[in-house]
Every structure is written in C-alpha cells, then in structure tokens.
Design a protein around this motif. Structure first.
Motif, PDB file in Angstrom:
ATOM      1  N   TRP A  84       0.941  -0.991   0.040  1.00 62.53           N
ATOM      2  CA  TRP A  84       0.074   0.089  -0.021  1.00 62.53           C
ATOM      3  C   TRP A  84       0.816   1.392  -0.010  1.00 62.53           C
ATOM      4  O   TRP A  84       1.978   1.156   0.200  1.00 62.53           O
ATOM      5  N   ARG A  85       0.423   2.270  -0.446  1.00 66.25           N
ATOM      6  CA  ARG A  85       1.115   3.506  -0.166  1.00 66.25           C
ATOM      7  C   ARG A  85       1.446   4.143   1.035  1.00 66.25           C
ATOM      8  O   ARG A  85       2.644   4.362   1.329  1.00 66.25           O
ATOM      9  N   ASP A  86       0.576   3.829   2.172  1.00 68.56           N
ATOM     10  CA  ASP A  86       0.599   4.142   3.479  1.00 68.56           C
ATOM     11  C   ASP A  86      -0.366   3.504   4.391  1.00 68.56           C
ATOM     12  O   ASP A  86      -1.310   3.129   3.935  1.00 68.56           O
ATOM     13  N   ASP A  87       0.349   3.047   5.497  1.00 69.55           N
ATOM     14  CA  ASP A  87      -0.365   2.101   6.312  1.00 69.55           C
ATOM     15  C   ASP A  87      -1.721   2.480   6.729  1.00 69.55           C
ATOM     16  O   ASP A  87      -2.356   1.981   7.507  1.00 69.55           O
ATOM     17  N   ARG A  88      -1.924   3.972   6.562  1.00 67.31           N
ATOM     18  CA  ARG A  88      -3.288   4.464   6.983  1.00 67.31           C
ATOM     19  C   ARG A  88      -4.316   3.913   6.166  1.00 67.31           C
ATOM     20  O   ARG A  88      -5.593   3.956   6.561  1.00 67.31           O
ATOM     21  N   GLN A  89      -4.007   3.151   4.963  1.00 68.14           N
ATOM     22  CA  GLN A  89      -5.013   2.751   4.157  1.00 68.14           C
ATOM     23  C   GLN A  89      -5.633   1.248   4.809  1.00 68.14           C
ATOM     24  O   GLN A  89      -6.619   0.597   4.353  1.00 68.14           O
ATOM     25  N   VAL A  90      -5.062   0.758   5.819  1.00 68.43           N
ATOM     26  CA  VAL A  90      -5.551  -0.530   6.649  1.00 68.43           C
ATOM     27  C   VAL A  90      -6.612  -0.221   7.462  1.00 68.43           C
ATOM     28  O   VAL A  90      -6.324   0.559   8.432  1.00 68.43           O
ATOM     29  N   THR A  91      -7.566  -0.271   6.914  1.00 71.29           N
ATOM     30  CA  THR A  91      -8.971  -0.143   7.594  1.00 71.29           C
ATOM     31  C   THR A  91      -9.604  -1.180   8.224  1.00 71.29           C
ATOM     32  O   THR A  91     -10.708  -0.989   9.286  1.00 71.29           O
ATOM     33  N   ARG A  92      -9.117  -2.508   8.068  1.00 72.93           N
ATOM     34  CA  ARG A  92      -9.666  -3.726   8.528  1.00 72.93           C
ATOM     35  C   ARG A  92      -8.343  -4.397   8.978  1.00 72.93           C
ATOM     36  O   ARG A  92      -7.611  -4.781   8.196  1.00 72.93           O
ATOM     37  N   LEU A  93      -8.406  -5.033  10.119  1.00 74.92           N
ATOM     38  CA  LEU A  93      -7.244  -5.742  10.925  1.00 74.92           C
ATOM     39  C   LEU A  93      -7.710  -6.965  11.486  1.00 74.92           C
ATOM     40  O   LEU A  93      -8.575  -7.086  12.284  1.00 74.92           O
ATOM     41  N   LYS A  94      -7.225  -8.070  11.271  1.00 76.93           N
ATOM     42  CA  LYS A  94      -7.578  -9.305  11.906  1.00 76.93           C
ATOM     43  C   LYS A  94      -6.104  -9.817  12.247  1.00 76.93           C
ATOM     44  O   LYS A  94      -5.171  -9.926  11.391  1.00 76.93           O
ATOM     45  N   ALA A  95      -5.767 -10.130  13.779  1.00 75.07           N
ATOM     46  CA  ALA A  95      -4.527 -10.559  13.954  1.00 75.07           C
ATOM     47  C   ALA A  95      -4.519 -11.529  14.941  1.00 75.07           C
ATOM     48  O   ALA A  95      -5.357 -11.534  15.807  1.00 75.07           O
ATOM     49  N   GLY A  96      -3.324 -12.613  14.953  1.00 73.10           N
ATOM     50  CA  GLY A  96      -3.370 -13.525  16.180  1.00 73.10           C
ATOM     51  C   GLY A  96      -2.040 -13.724  16.239  1.00 73.10           C
ATOM     52  O   GLY A  96      -0.994 -13.741  15.726  1.00 73.10           O
ATOM     53  N   LEU A  97      -1.608 -14.128  17.683  1.00 68.48           N
ATOM     54  CA  LEU A  97      -0.301 -14.470  18.151  1.00 68.48           C
ATOM     55  C   LEU A  97      -0.362 -15.660  18.784  1.00 68.48           C
ATOM     56  O   LEU A  97      -1.110 -16.231  19.511  1.00 68.48           O
ATOM     57  N   PHE A  98       0.457 -16.877  17.945  1.00 74.30           N
ATOM     58  CA  PHE A  98       0.560 -18.367  18.504  1.00 74.30           C
ATOM     59  C   PHE A  98       1.742 -18.667  18.916  1.00 74.30           C
ATOM     60  O   PHE A  98       2.753 -18.425  18.056  1.00 74.30           O
ATOM     61  N   VAL A  99       1.851 -19.019  20.121  1.00 77.49           N
ATOM     62  CA  VAL A  99       3.055 -19.260  20.752  1.00 77.49           C
ATOM     63  C   VAL A  99       3.150 -20.868  21.028  1.00 77.49           C
ATOM     64  O   VAL A  99       2.206 -21.368  21.844  1.00 77.49           O
ATOM     65  N   ARG A 100       3.907 -21.652  20.407  1.00 77.54           N
ATOM     66  CA  ARG A 100       3.996 -23.066  20.319  1.00 77.54           C
ATOM     67  C   ARG A 100       5.402 -23.574  20.360  1.00 77.54           C
ATOM     68  O   ARG A 100       6.179 -23.310  19.372  1.00 77.54           O
ATOM     69  N   PRO A 101       5.957 -24.402  21.366  1.00 78.73           N
ATOM     70  CA  PRO A 101       7.287 -24.760  21.458  1.00 78.73           C
ATOM     71  C   PRO A 101       7.520 -25.617  20.243  1.00 78.73           C
ATOM     72  O   PRO A 101       6.685 -26.438  19.864  1.00 78.73           O
TER      73      PRO A 101
END
Length: 114
Positions: A84-101
């Motif tokens: 994208w030109r600038d991260d202000r364009q991110v208007t929808r966000l889905k995120a996850g953090l997965f910690v697994r040895p």
C-alpha cells in the motif's frame, strides 16, 4: 487477495531512540526486520494498492515475545510503498499471536483490497 509468508523470528517494532546528536532514529533490529518484511512483500506485489485494504496477520513464535500490536506495526511499516502507499489505508485488521514450542517461526500475511 494476496498472501505470503515472512520467514524467521518476527521482530516487534521498537520505540524510536534519540542519538547523541539529538536525532530520532529507528533501532537497527526493527529497521532490518522491516527490510525483511519489505523483501517478502516485493515477491508478490508489483505495485502498491490504492484505497482501503484489509490486513490479516498470524504471528507464530516458539517462545513468548513482544506484544501483538508491536509485531503488527513492524509488518505495516515494512509494507509501506510496497503493499500500500501508506499504512493508513489499513481499515480492517485481524491478527493473532500463536506461541507453540518447536513451531517454525514466521508471519503469515493476507492482504485484500476493500
């Protein structure tokens, strides 16, 4: 929709630092990781998207690390002018953090125009 993987241990965005001369800079570890993110993005993007986009991020770690929002910031900053030109364009966000040895550390990214 475009998807790709950023290999290796993710690096959370570090706070800007002030140098001895008073100049503000991004710490080297963050800067190098953002370059890695950009390299991965350049493999799938010919031109940055215009307009709003959706970003989905899955962060995989073998052991606990930084805050999810700081990982996301590294990804967004690394993809500026690439996905994208600038991260202000991110208007929808889905995120996850997965910690697994033993997991193969990486970030899975999916970006879609809205």
């Amino acid at each position: 929709m475009v998807s790709f993987v950023i290999p290796g241990r993710p690096v959370p965005k570090q706070r800007p630092r002030a140098g001895k001369n008073g100049n503000i800079y991004t710490p080297k570890k963050s800067r190098v990781y953002e370059e890695t993110v950009g390299w991965a993005g350049k493999q799938v993007f010919k031109n940055p998207y215009d307009g709003p986009v959706s970003l989905q991020v899955k962060v995989y770690l073998a052991e606990p690390g930084g805050d999810l929002d700081n990982y996301i910031k590294s990804i967004q900053d690394g993809l500026n002018s690439i996905a994208w030109r600038d991260d202000r364009q991110v208007t929808r966000l889905k995120a996850g953090l997965f910690v697994r040895p033993g997991v193969k550390e990486r970030v899975e990214v999916m970006i879609q125009r809205l």
